[in-house]
Write an enzyme that holds these catalytic residues in place. Structure first.
Site, PDB file in Angstrom:
ATOM      1  N   LEU A   1       0.814  -1.211   0.000  1.00  0.00           N
ATOM      2  CA  LEU A   1       0.000   0.000   0.000  1.00  0.00           C
ATOM      3  C   LEU A   1       0.849   1.262   0.000  1.00  0.00           C
ATOM      4  O   LEU A   1       0.606   2.192   0.748  1.00  0.00           O
ATOM      5  CB  LEU A   1      -0.954   0.024   1.201  1.00  0.00           C
ATOM      6  CG  LEU A   1      -2.057  -1.021   1.206  1.00  0.00           C
ATOM      7  CD1 LEU A   1      -2.947  -0.819   2.407  1.00  0.00           C
ATOM      8  CD2 LEU A   1      -2.876  -0.962  -0.058  1.00  0.00           C
ATOM      9  N   CYS A   2       1.891   1.248  -0.788  1.00  0.00           N
ATOM     10  CA  CYS A   2       2.665   2.479  -0.882  1.00  0.00           C
ATOM     11  C   CYS A   2       3.036   2.739  -2.341  1.00  0.00           C
ATOM     12  O   CYS A   2       4.164   3.088  -2.650  1.00  0.00           O
ATOM     13  CB  CYS A   2       3.885   2.455   0.026  1.00  0.00           C
ATOM     14  SG  CYS A   2       4.763   0.907   0.027  1.00  0.00           S
ATOM     15  N   GLY A   3       2.067   2.550  -3.213  1.00  0.00           N
ATOM     16  CA  GLY A   3       2.267   2.908  -4.609  1.00  0.00           C
ATOM     17  C   GLY A   3       3.369   2.102  -5.261  1.00  0.00           C
ATOM     18  O   GLY A   3       3.515   0.912  -5.009  1.00  0.00           O
TER      19      GLY A   3
END
Lengths: 135, 272
Positions: free
Chosen positions: B67-69
């Site tokens: 969940l951090c691109g």
């Protein structure tokens, strides 16, 4: 009073101290040495022990270091220490736990590398014990 | 989650910044030392290398969580590219992953090249001792002649929205040939060494390795939070748009339903 020397104590996490002082006594591997302003440039390793910071005619600060490196030149002394804490903060629990852990590590050590590492831990713990304030 | 990342980012950024003085001073000291020893046959292996570059170790620093691109993928892509290129040159590649996500992503293509790595480092902000574990392992591998050249790939923190994938060679340590160290050349000759230059270098080089690893992990953690913040901001905005769209759709179908029921009642009444 002569010129002051700039004393920098740096740990991996942050710059702990950076201030001009009169004299710093550092436990070098080949003996303690005092660094005043205009000291000849040198680089040395530091053994576990206590750094005495002299300022204003008295010891203004005593810091325990667990080994590291020191670089001295005319204007400043930089000590790179992996671990540093004020002598006053050392407690009995702190070094006895470490002594215990180091002795266990030494007893468990099977390879030369592990033994050397354990001996290092032990010497740090012993130096800490020696540095601890007397109660 | 964006707010959480933002506050974590601030902490990680402070940590990364306060670690810089140590790394910088160590580099300066090492530069002085290495400069005075360069070209001599007695230089330690970590500085001079093994004389070959057949086995390459890549240390891949990623996050433990997603969940951090594109944070993890961009590192993995870079490592894949580097590894592919090295393999094409006929070299052996070993990959040491730091962080769970990177290992998961690279396992499919380079599974056989993976060696045991590290996970869950510094969940509450990394300590130097943890970085030291990684460094000790690398040193150990090096002493056992498991590799010749070591490169670390990590995300360098530039700003909250920009992370730069960086490759840095750790072993053999590249002696900075130009720049500020050169300017010290005059002073270099005057330095006294206690004990000898070799002894200091021998203990300084492994330390330096630990410091470089420490720094790369710190930078990576700050980048991770930055990337997550941006990713979560985008996600929040995207979710907002979707909610708007869906609300309109819901209202429309509700009205359509009511209209339909009314028509049924009216036409039923007319039929009587």
């Amino acid at each position: 009073m002569a010129d002051k020397i700039k004393f920098e104590l740096v740990s991996p996490a942050k710059l702990l101290i950076s201030s001009p002082v009169d004299m710093v006594i550092v436990p070098g591997t080949e003996g303690d040495f005092g660094a005043l302003a205009q000291h000849a440039p040198m680089i040395t390793t530091v053994r576990p022990g206590v750094i005495d910071v002299h300022d204003g005619g008295k010891v203004s600060n005593r810091i325990f270091v667990a080994g590291g490196f020191a670089e001295v030149n005319e204007e400043r002394i930089t000590v790179l220490a992996e671990e540093a804490l004020p002598v006053a903060d050392i407690t009995h629990d702190m070094y006895s736990a470490r002594l215990q852990a180091a002795k266990e590590a030494l007893a468990d050590a099977k390879t030369d590398g592990a033994r050397i590492a354990a001996e290092q831990l032990l010497s740090i713990a012993q130096a800490m014990q020696a540095a601890a304030p007397r109660h | 989650m964006k707010m959480v990342a933002a506050s974590k980012l601030r902490r990680a950024q402070t940590a990364a910044e306060s670690a810089r003085p140590f790394a910088e001073r160590m580099e300066r000291m090492l530069g002085t030392l290495a400069g005075s020893l360069a070209g001599q046959s007695g230089a330690p292996r970590m500085l001079a290398g093994t004389g070959k570059d057949d086995v390459q170790l890549i240390v891949m620093v990623t996050a433990d969580r997603g969940l951090c691109g594109g944070f993890n993928s961009s590192i993995v892509r870079n490592v894949k590219q580097l590894a592919g290129q090295l393999l094409k040159e006929g070299k052996t590649v070993k990959i040491l992953p730091v962080g769970r996500k990177g290992r998961e992503q690279i396992r499919r293509d380079f599974g056989p090249h993976l060696i045991e790595g590290f996970e869950g480092l510094g969940r509450k902000g990394i300590s130097f001792a943890e970085a030291d574990q990684v460094a000790t392992r690398i040193t150990q591998l090096f002493d056992e002649n498991e590799f010749d050249v070591c490169t670390v790939v990590y995300n360098r923190f530039q700003s909250a929205i920009a992370q730069v994938v960086t490759r840095q060679q750790l072993i053999p340590f590249p002696v900075p040939a130009e720049g500020p160290v050169k300017a010290d050349a005059a002073a270099k000759a005057l330095y006294e060494f206690e004990p000898s230059e070799e002894d200091i270098l021998n203990s300084l080089l492994p330390r330096n390795l630990a410091v470089q690893i420490f720094r790369s992990i710190l930078e990576s953690q700050a980048s991770e939070q930055g990337a997550r913040m941006t990713a979560m901001d985008n996600a929040t905005r995207n979710a907002g748009d979707m909610i708007n769209g869906l609300t309109i759709k819901y209202n429309r179908s509700r009205q359509a339903q009511i209209t339909k029921e009314l028509i049924e009642i009216i036409s039923g009444a007319e039929a009587l």
